[in-house]
Design a protein around this motif. Structure first.
Motif: not given
Length: 171
Positions: A40-58
């Motif tokens: 959940f914490t250290e490996e969040m990048d392995s499962w967090w949806p790539r569409t769920h962010h607030i950045g301006k680019s991918p």
């Protein structure tokens, strides 16, 4: 002294704030608490949806700095770093709390007093699985637009936790 008249909007807001329940979700994963917490914490990048962010680019990746007041951010393809949370409580492998530093308009909120919190508890079961319980609370702190955010995260956490569960089971 004349009695103050309360508008319908004010009365509705007060009633809504009194009735606002935290968003609560849970799932059981086939892993011990240490592994579930780590994924959940250290490996969040392995499962967090790539569409769920607030950045301006991918989004390229999610980073959780594993310590109290550690930053939670995404690296974006355009080279920018996009903060969106802070670690409030770091008690491996049982408890993780983060400040949800995202405004209702999906931009960064630097003022922790205007942020909600996401608490995630990891409880071992006798059969070797782990109960993961998520509570997203204090959403009203976001001010105007909080009800829309409550609705969004209520539905959003379902899919996010499904991805997390699948990653834990696969790891």
């Amino acid at each position: 002294m004349p009695e103050r008249q309360v508008s319908v909007d004010e009365a509705t807001l007060v009633a809504d704030l009194q009735e606002l329940e935290p968003v609560r979700k849970s799932l059981r994963v086939r892993a011990d608490v240490a592994k579930a917490f780590r994924v959940f914490t250290e490996e969040m990048d392995s499962w967090w949806p790539r569409t769920h962010h607030i950045g301006k680019s991918p989004m390229k990746r999610v980073v959780v700095e594993g310590r109290p007041m550690g930053a939670i951010y995404t690296d974006q393809e355009d080279g920018t770093v996009c903060p969106w949370g802070s670690v409030v409580t770091w008690e491996p492998p049982h408890l993780f709390v983060m400040a949800w530093q995202i405004r209702p308009d999906w931009t960064f909120e630097p003022d922790l007093g205007k942020c909600s919190e996401v608490e995630v508890r990891f409880t071992p079961a006798d059969d070797g699985t782990t109960l993961v319980e998520l509570e997203h609370r204090h959403i009203e702190r976001h001010g105007a637009g909080w009800s829309k955010m409550h609705e969004s995260v209520n539905g959003g956490w379902i899919g996010v936790l499904e991805k997390f569960g699948a990653q834990v089971d696969a790891a």
